[in-house]
Design a protein around this motif. Structure first.
Motif, PDB file in Angstrom:
ATOM      1  N   CYS A   1      -1.155  -0.977  -4.492  1.00 15.75           N
ATOM      2  CA  CYS A   1      -2.574  -1.290  -4.352  1.00 15.75           C
ATOM      3  C   CYS A   1      -3.310  -0.152  -3.671  1.00 15.75           C
ATOM      4  O   CYS A   1      -2.713   0.738  -3.060  1.00 15.75           O
ATOM      5  CB  CYS A   1      -2.754  -2.586  -3.554  1.00 15.75           C
ATOM      6  SG  CYS A   1      -2.227  -2.453  -1.824  1.00 15.75           S
ATOM      7  N   GLU A   2      -4.642  -0.216  -3.779  1.00 15.22           N
ATOM      8  CA  GLU A   2      -5.530   0.661  -3.028  1.00 15.22           C
ATOM      9  C   GLU A   2      -5.967  -0.070  -1.755  1.00 15.22           C
ATOM     10  O   GLU A   2      -5.836  -1.292  -1.647  1.00 15.22           O
ATOM     11  CB  GLU A   2      -6.751   1.035  -3.871  1.00 15.22           C
ATOM     12  CG  GLU A   2      -6.412   1.737  -5.173  1.00 15.22           C
ATOM     13  CD  GLU A   2      -5.728   3.078  -4.972  1.00 15.22           C
ATOM     14  OE1 GLU A   2      -6.006   3.732  -3.936  1.00 15.22           O
ATOM     15  OE2 GLU A   2      -4.919   3.470  -5.833  1.00 15.22           O
TER      16      GLU A   2
ATOM     17  N   TYR B   1       0.832  -1.207   0.000  1.00 13.02           N
ATOM     18  CA  TYR B   1       0.000   0.000   0.000  1.00 13.02           C
ATOM     19  C   TYR B   1       0.867   1.257   0.000  1.00 13.02           C
ATOM     20  O   TYR B   1       0.596   2.214  -0.735  1.00 13.02           O
ATOM     21  CB  TYR B   1      -0.918  -0.024   1.214  1.00 13.02           C
ATOM     22  CG  TYR B   1      -1.798   1.197   1.354  1.00 13.02           C
ATOM     23  CD1 TYR B   1      -2.908   1.383   0.538  1.00 13.02           C
ATOM     24  CD2 TYR B   1      -1.508   2.174   2.314  1.00 13.02           C
ATOM     25  CE1 TYR B   1      -3.714   2.512   0.666  1.00 13.02           C
ATOM     26  CE2 TYR B   1      -2.312   3.297   2.462  1.00 13.02           C
ATOM     27  CZ  TYR B   1      -3.410   3.461   1.624  1.00 13.02           C
ATOM     28  OH  TYR B   1      -4.196   4.588   1.750  1.00 13.02           O
TER      29      TYR B   1
ATOM     30  N   ASN C   1      -8.865  -0.865  -0.769  1.00  7.94           N
ATOM     31  CA  ASN C   1      -9.908  -1.868  -0.992  1.00  7.94           C
ATOM     32  C   ASN C   1      -9.398  -3.127  -1.679  1.00  7.94           C
ATOM     33  O   ASN C   1     -10.159  -4.077  -1.874  1.00  7.94           O
ATOM     34  CB  ASN C   1     -11.082  -1.276  -1.787  1.00  7.94           C
ATOM     35  CG  ASN C   1     -10.687  -0.813  -3.181  1.00  7.94           C
ATOM     36  OD1 ASN C   1      -9.553  -1.004  -3.620  1.00  7.94           O
ATOM     37  ND2 ASN C   1     -11.615  -0.188  -3.878  1.00  7.94           N
ATOM     38  N   GLN C   2      -8.117  -3.151  -2.046  1.00 14.61           N
ATOM     39  CA  GLN C   2      -7.525  -4.360  -2.622  1.00 14.61           C
ATOM     40  C   GLN C   2      -6.834  -5.218  -1.565  1.00 14.61           C
ATOM     41  O   GLN C   2      -6.466  -6.360  -1.854  1.00 14.61           O
ATOM     42  CB  GLN C   2      -6.516  -3.990  -3.713  1.00 14.61           C
ATOM     43  CG  GLN C   2      -7.136  -3.386  -4.968  1.00 14.61           C
ATOM     44  CD  GLN C   2      -6.076  -2.996  -5.977  1.00 14.61           C
ATOM     45  OE1 GLN C   2      -5.368  -1.998  -5.808  1.00 14.61           O
ATOM     46  NE2 GLN C   2      -5.925  -3.790  -7.013  1.00 14.61           N
TER      47      GLN C   2
ATOM     48  N   GLY D   1       2.588   1.903  -3.285  1.00 17.87           N
ATOM     49  CA  GLY D   1       1.658   2.336  -4.313  1.00 17.87           C
ATOM     50  C   GLY D   1       1.176   1.206  -5.194  1.00 17.87           C
ATOM     51  O   GLY D   1       0.563   1.435  -6.236  1.00 17.87           O
TER      52      GLY D   1
END
Length: 359
Positions: free
Chosen positions: A247-248, A242, A250-251, A245
């Motif tokens: 993933c977001e 995270y 919600n992933q 960078g």
């Protein structure tokens, strides 16, 4: 938090099944769009429920860390299982046994290993040559074209070995601090492997290339002249990914849930049952201090939201010390459960294989 999780009484690794499926589907589509084979690395989840999700979504080639892991998942009838770790010649008997009924590909980086295989293999197996493109962990240096060609020739002469290509892992992307840095590391590493490939005998100028690390495969759009992607961490993601960078929020598909056993008002610190034997001792440096897990809220729909400036500050075998703000400290009581995003989900999942819930 959903009622099923409210019953948790000890540190538990919780997998969010819909997020896992979405992550697999996204990476499968990305590989298909680029006309590449997706060979997910199973060392992250090491779980048959997750393996079935991959299989049901059409994945047929996988990577594992060792023969024991290959044995664990072989009943799914994959097209091929790659042992993505330099072959350990002491496990030749295990290799001969599993390759009786399973298509296996291994990694080599020395003439000594190839000579041993030629003398002791019973069944035919595939071989990737491990290349070091600057990570400096293991593999033949991209500069040593002559050695790579020597291994290629040795493999081609064998009646038990099938040359599958060159394989590399750009693990230095895990130290990146931005998407731009990940893209730069990937671009440089791929150009070095391509330089090596073009220095080989002409017949091997298009030898297949297999690469795989979650930051690169998550962030890069143009993979260049590669044939296969082997990410693993993407199935769960974690706090490190995270922050890079990759993933977001919600992933992120796996969290740790831990009971609160004590509170210390003077330090605004909460003590959880959740230590190094649960999370691992891998930390992530933020604001000049090491953090071992990020606190989050989990709603009934399983969505996550960050609890500002609330994180695992230190960790021992069974204890975790959570640094809070005045606001977050006041929202929790002894006996409550706290939810954390692990720093490195691969290590946490490995430790928590026997204490796992799916929601």
């Amino acid at each position: 938090m959903v009622s099923k999780l409210e019953k948790i009484s000890s540190p538990t690794f919780v997998v969010l099944k819909k997020a896992v499926e979405a992550n697999i589907h996204h990476f499968k589509q990305k590989a298909q769009f680029n006309n590449l084979t997706l060979r997910p690395h199973f060392k992250t989840h090491q779980n048959n429920t997750i393996a079935k999700q991959f299989y049901d979504l059409g994945i047929r080639n996988i990577a594992v860390s060792n023969i024991a892991m290959a044995e664990e998942f072989s009943h799914f009838q994959w097209d091929n299982i790659s042992l993505a770790f330099p072959f350990n010649i002491r496990e030749i008997d295990k290799l001969n046994k599993i390759s009786e009924n399973t298509q296996i590909t291994i990694l080599v980086e020395s003439i000594e290993t190839l000579d041993f295989l030629n003398q002791n293999l019973i069944n035919t197996i595939g071989v990737y040559i491990k290349i070091d493109a600057g990570y400096n962990r293991t593999g033949i240096s991209y500069k040593n074209t002559a050695m790579v060609q020597q291994l290629i020739n040795k493999i081609e002469e064998s009646d038990k070995l099938i040359l599958k290509g060159l394989l590399s892992h750009f693990g230095n992307t895990y130290s990146a601090k931005s998407k731009e840095e990940v893209i730069s590391i990937y671009s440089i590493s791929i150009s070095l492997i391509e330089q090596l490939r073009q220095g080989l005998d002409q017949a091997y100028n298009n030898i297949p290339i297999s690469v795989g690390d979650t930051p690169s495969v998550s962030i890069v759009d143009d993979f260049g002249n590669v044939d296969e992607l082997r990410p693993g961490n993407f199935v769960y993601y974690d706090w490190m990914q995270y922050k890079i960078g990759s993933c977001e929020l919600n992933q992120i598909a796996a969290v740790m849930i831990c009971p609160i056993v004590a509170k210390h008002n003077d330090r605004l610190q909460i003590i959880i049952h959740g230590g190094a034997v649960h999370f691992s001792k891998e930390g992530y440096s933020e604001n000049n201090e090491i953090r071992y897990g990020q606190a989050v809220n989990m709603d009934n729909d399983l969505s996550l939201s960050l609890i500002a400036d609330t994180f695992i500050k230190s960790i021992s075998q069974e204890h975790g010390i959570v640094q809070c703000t005045e606001d977050s400290f006041g929202k929790f009581e002894i006996g409550d459960l706290m939810v954390f995003i692990p720093i490195h989900s691969c290590l946490t999942a490995n430790l928590m294989k026997l204490d796992i819930e799916f929601v």
